[in-house]
Design a protein around this motif. Structure first.
Motif, PDB file in Angstrom:
ATOM      1  N   PHE A 143      10.729  55.845  26.463  1.00 39.58           N
ATOM      2  CA  PHE A 143      11.046  54.426  26.304  1.00 39.58           C
ATOM      3  C   PHE A 143       9.798  53.548  26.241  1.00 39.58           C
ATOM      4  CE2 PHE A 143      15.253  55.419  28.596  1.00 39.58           C
ATOM      5  CZ  PHE A 143      15.923  55.607  27.394  1.00 39.58           C
ATOM      6  N   GLY A 144       8.609  54.154  26.358  1.00 40.10           N
ATOM      7  CA  GLY A 144       7.374  53.396  26.198  1.00 40.10           C
ATOM      8  C   GLY A 144       6.825  52.753  27.447  1.00 40.10           C
ATOM      9  N   ALA A 145       7.254  53.208  28.624  1.00 39.90           N
ATOM     10  CA  ALA A 145       6.797  52.613  29.880  1.00 39.90           C
ATOM     11  C   ALA A 145       5.538  53.293  30.398  1.00 39.90           C
ATOM     12  CB  ALA A 145       7.898  52.718  30.932  1.00 39.90           C
ATOM     13  N   LYS A 146       4.803  52.586  31.271  1.00 36.87           N
ATOM     14  CA  LYS A 146       3.763  53.214  32.065  1.00 36.87           C
ATOM     15  C   LYS A 146       4.440  53.849  33.267  1.00 36.87           C
ATOM     16  CE  LYS A 146      -0.358  52.489  34.867  1.00 36.87           C
ATOM     17  NZ  LYS A 146      -1.376  51.533  35.383  1.00 36.87           N
ATOM     18  N   VAL A 147       4.237  55.151  33.481  1.00 37.13           N
ATOM     19  CA  VAL A 147       4.969  55.875  34.509  1.00 37.13           C
ATOM     20  C   VAL A 147       4.023  56.287  35.636  1.00 37.13           C
ATOM     21  CG1 VAL A 147       6.332  57.926  35.028  1.00 37.13           C
ATOM     22  CG2 VAL A 147       6.670  56.723  32.854  1.00 37.13           C
ATOM     23  N   VAL A 148       4.372  55.872  36.853  1.00 40.21           N
ATOM     24  CA  VAL A 148       3.655  56.269  38.061  1.00 40.21           C
ATOM     25  C   VAL A 148       4.593  57.148  38.882  1.00 40.21           C
ATOM     26  CG1 VAL A 148       2.475  55.504  40.151  1.00 40.21           C
ATOM     27  CG2 VAL A 148       2.321  54.140  38.044  1.00 40.21           C
ATOM     28  N   ALA A 149       4.170  58.388  39.127  1.00 38.43           N
ATOM     29  CA  ALA A 149       5.019  59.369  39.802  1.00 38.43           C
ATOM     30  C   ALA A 149       4.646  59.469  41.274  1.00 38.43           C
ATOM     31  CB  ALA A 149       4.867  60.733  39.131  1.00 38.43           C
ATOM     32  N   ALA A 198      20.307  55.325  34.237  1.00 35.55           N
ATOM     33  CA  ALA A 198      19.581  54.465  35.173  1.00 35.55           C
ATOM     34  C   ALA A 198      18.570  53.587  34.452  1.00 35.55           C
ATOM     35  CB  ALA A 198      18.883  55.323  36.227  1.00 35.55           C
ATOM     36  N   LEU A 199      17.752  54.194  33.613  1.00 40.65           N
ATOM     37  CA  LEU A 199      16.646  53.461  33.000  1.00 40.65           C
ATOM     38  C   LEU A 199      17.106  52.579  31.839  1.00 40.65           C
ATOM     39  CD1 LEU A 199      13.924  56.260  33.005  1.00 40.65           C
ATOM     40  CD2 LEU A 199      14.216  54.383  34.645  1.00 40.65           C
ATOM     41  N   LYS A 200      17.987  53.096  31.010  1.00 43.46           N
ATOM     42  CA  LYS A 200      18.395  52.332  29.823  1.00 43.46           C
ATOM     43  C   LYS A 200      19.459  51.299  30.139  1.00 43.46           C
ATOM     44  CE  LYS A 200      19.946  52.689  25.053  1.00 43.46           C
ATOM     45  NZ  LYS A 200      19.952  53.531  23.849  1.00 43.46           N
ATOM     46  N   ASP A 201      20.483  51.700  30.883  1.00 42.56           N
ATOM     47  CA  ASP A 201      21.647  50.842  31.093  1.00 42.56           C
ATOM     48  C   ASP A 201      21.477  49.939  32.315  1.00 42.56           C
ATOM     49  OD1 ASP A 201      24.844  51.070  30.082  1.00 42.56           O
ATOM     50  OD2 ASP A 201      24.523  50.205  32.064  1.00 42.56           O
ATOM     51  N   LEU A 227      14.978  49.193  31.000  1.00 38.44           N
ATOM     52  CA  LEU A 227      13.535  49.405  30.934  1.00 38.44           C
ATOM     53  C   LEU A 227      13.024  49.127  29.521  1.00 38.44           C
ATOM     54  CD1 LEU A 227      10.982  50.534  32.439  1.00 38.44           C
ATOM     55  CD2 LEU A 227      11.635  52.777  31.533  1.00 38.44           C
ATOM     56  N   GLN A 228      11.936  48.353  29.452  1.00 35.76           N
ATOM     57  CA  GLN A 228      11.369  47.959  28.170  1.00 35.76           C
ATOM     58  C   GLN A 228      10.009  48.616  27.954  1.00 35.76           C
ATOM     59  OE1 GLN A 228      13.201  45.849  26.018  1.00 35.76           O
ATOM     60  NE2 GLN A 228      14.733  46.280  27.609  1.00 35.76           N
ATOM     61  N   SER A 229       9.659  48.822  26.691  1.00 33.28           N
ATOM     62  CA  SER A 229       8.345  49.343  26.347  1.00 33.28           C
ATOM     63  C   SER A 229       7.269  48.424  26.915  1.00 33.28           C
ATOM     64  CB  SER A 229       8.201  49.443  24.832  1.00 33.28           C
ATOM     65  OG  SER A 229       6.929  49.925  24.480  1.00 33.28           O
ATOM     66  N   GLY A 230       6.244  49.018  27.524  1.00 30.28           N
ATOM     67  CA  GLY A 230       5.162  48.243  28.110  1.00 30.28           C
ATOM     68  C   GLY A 230       5.359  47.908  29.570  1.00 30.28           C
ATOM     69  N   GLU A 231       6.560  48.118  30.115  1.00 30.31           N
ATOM     70  CA  GLU A 231       6.791  47.862  31.532  1.00 30.31           C
ATOM     71  C   GLU A 231       6.276  49.042  32.360  1.00 30.31           C
ATOM     72  OE1 GLU A 231      10.389  44.794  32.149  1.00 30.31           O
ATOM     73  OE2 GLU A 231      11.056  46.860  31.788  1.00 30.31           O
ATOM     74  N   SER A 232       6.154  48.796  33.678  1.00 34.12           N
ATOM     75  CA  SER A 232       5.717  49.851  34.593  1.00 34.12           C
ATOM     76  C   SER A 232       6.911  50.393  35.367  1.00 34.12           C
ATOM     77  CB  SER A 232       4.661  49.316  35.565  1.00 34.12           C
ATOM     78  OG  SER A 232       5.168  48.228  36.322  1.00 34.12           O
ATOM     79  N   LEU A 233       6.916  51.716  35.538  1.00 34.17           N
ATOM     80  CA  LEU A 233       8.008  52.413  36.229  1.00 34.17           C
ATOM     81  C   LEU A 233       7.404  53.264  37.339  1.00 34.17           C
ATOM     82  CD1 LEU A 233      10.907  53.677  36.510  1.00 34.17           C
ATOM     83  CD2 LEU A 233      10.213  55.279  34.691  1.00 34.17           C
ATOM     84  N   PHE A 234       7.838  53.033  38.589  1.00 34.89           N
ATOM     85  CA  PHE A 234       7.422  53.871  39.711  1.00 34.89           C
ATOM     86  C   PHE A 234       8.610  54.719  40.136  1.00 34.89           C
ATOM     87  CE2 PHE A 234       7.128  54.603  44.347  1.00 34.89           C
ATOM     88  CZ  PHE A 234       6.045  55.465  44.327  1.00 34.89           C
ATOM     89  N   ILE A 235       8.370  56.032  40.285  1.00 30.51           N
ATOM     90  CA  ILE A 235       9.442  56.974  40.598  1.00 30.51           C
ATOM     91  C   ILE A 235       9.185  57.616  41.949  1.00 30.51           C
ATOM     92  CG2 ILE A 235      10.691  59.036  39.835  1.00 30.51           C
ATOM     93  CD1 ILE A 235       9.541  58.451  36.997  1.00 30.51           C
TER      94      ILE A 235
END
Length: 331
Positions: A163-169, A130-133, A137-145
């Motif tokens: 992968f270097g993302a900011k992760v918000v759970a 999901a995240l890579k393909d 997802l790029q380093s420095g991007e934000s990810l909300f799960i």
């Protein structure tokens, strides 16, 4: 062999321990003596005939196993009798023995316990794909799960950080929020159990704020239902919304949002990907094992049940009470 079988459509309580003939592997197949089986949300659907695939009955649910190769068919060269392995499929895992395609069977590191191995491939495979393909997802991007404390959500936290993302759970309780912080989430958001329009608007604003104001570059949605639309509204310009699962129901998204944000709604069907692109999948599996051996990811097995208590394990997932991964230990 013994297996927890579905003889008729219904909930976890309909599964019955059944004695059946131990199968022999055919060409290109191996038989695995199962030591542990992963329990996943699709298992709660397949026994009710609500999954994409409907195996002929009776069948055992269970899409991933860990164990030892004890028999091999012809034309098998990648694994041998005695190897510690993981394998999977649509069903058949809630049993003492499992027939697997050798090409989709992988040796596990010597130090990996069987319960962690059984909790590894489906969750990390899905979230990695999901995240890579799909999201790239790029380093420095934000990810909300959404649903970050579940099996795939927890895997997405660890992989997002790798992968270097900011992760918000995003989770539904303080207990689950703490679990996600322990996994490495940068921020947590506790959303309400039910959403009206005002609550949806508030949720969207909170996601944007925690992701840095502009919104989330990537949303990983393992929940669906009324949570999906506010999450789409919280995407940044050219954001990517990953459709992973919908235990809260299949959402209806206003497509004008995709135009206004120039964003993408992207489906994630890891199982089909593994069959359509086996070479690329093998590369991804190699990267996942490297992440495991270097300590970047580690399956969190938070509940274990014996095989005969598979119904109780499935109830945890169906009722959305599980954090991390649930497994069956097979004697």
């Amino acid at each position: 062999m013994k297996a927890m079988m579905s003889h008729a459509p219904g909930g976890p309580e309909t599964l019955k321990m059944t004695e059946v003939e131990t199968p022999e592997p055919g060409p290109g197949q191996v038989r695995i003596a199962v030591k542990a089986a992963g329990v996943n949300f699709p298992d709660t659907l397949i026994i009710r005939d609500l999954y994409q695939f409907k195996p002929p009955r009776p069948f055992a649910p269970g899409g991933e196993v860990a164990g030892v190769v004890e028999a091999s068919g012809e034309n098998v060269s990648n694994v041998a009798i005695g190897d510690r392995v993981i394998a999977g499929g649509v069903n058949g895992g809630f049993a003492t023995h499992f027939i697997a395609d050798a090409a989709r069977t992988n040796k596990i590191p010597d130090a990996m316990p069987f319960d962690e191995a059984a909790a590894f491939m489906l969750t990390y495979g899905t979230s990695h794909y999901a995240l890579k393909d799909r999201a790239k997802l790029q380093s420095g991007e934000s990810l909300f799960i959404l649903g970050a404390a579940g099996g795939v959500g927890a895997a997405a936290i660890e992989l997002g950080k790798a992968f270097g993302a900011k992760v918000v759970a995003g989770v539904s309780s303080e207990e689950k929020a703490q679990f996600c912080k322990d996994l490495g989430a940068d921020e947590t958001l506790i959303y309400p159990r039910e959403l009206d329009r005002d609550a949806q608007k508030a949720l969207s604003g909170e996601i944007k704020k925690l992701c840095g104001g502009e919104g989330a570059n990537v949303v990983y949605d393992a929940v669906g239902g009324d949570y999906a639309e506010p999450a789409v509204r919280a995407l940044s310009w050219e954001g990517r919304f990953l459709v992973v699962g919908f235990p809260a129901g299949i959402p209806k998204i206003p497509l004008n949002l995709t135009l206004l944000k120039s964003c993408q709604i992207v489906g994630v069907f890891w199982g089909a990907f593994t069959m359509r692109e086996p070479a690329k999948n093998a590369e991804y599996i190699s990267e996942l094992f490297n992440f495991y051996e270097t300590g970047k990811i580690k399956p969190r097995v938070t509940a274990s049940f014996p095989l005969e208590e598979a119904a109780a394990a499935l109830d945890l997932l169906r009722d959305r009470k599980a954090t991390g991964k649930v497994v069956l230990n097979v004697a």
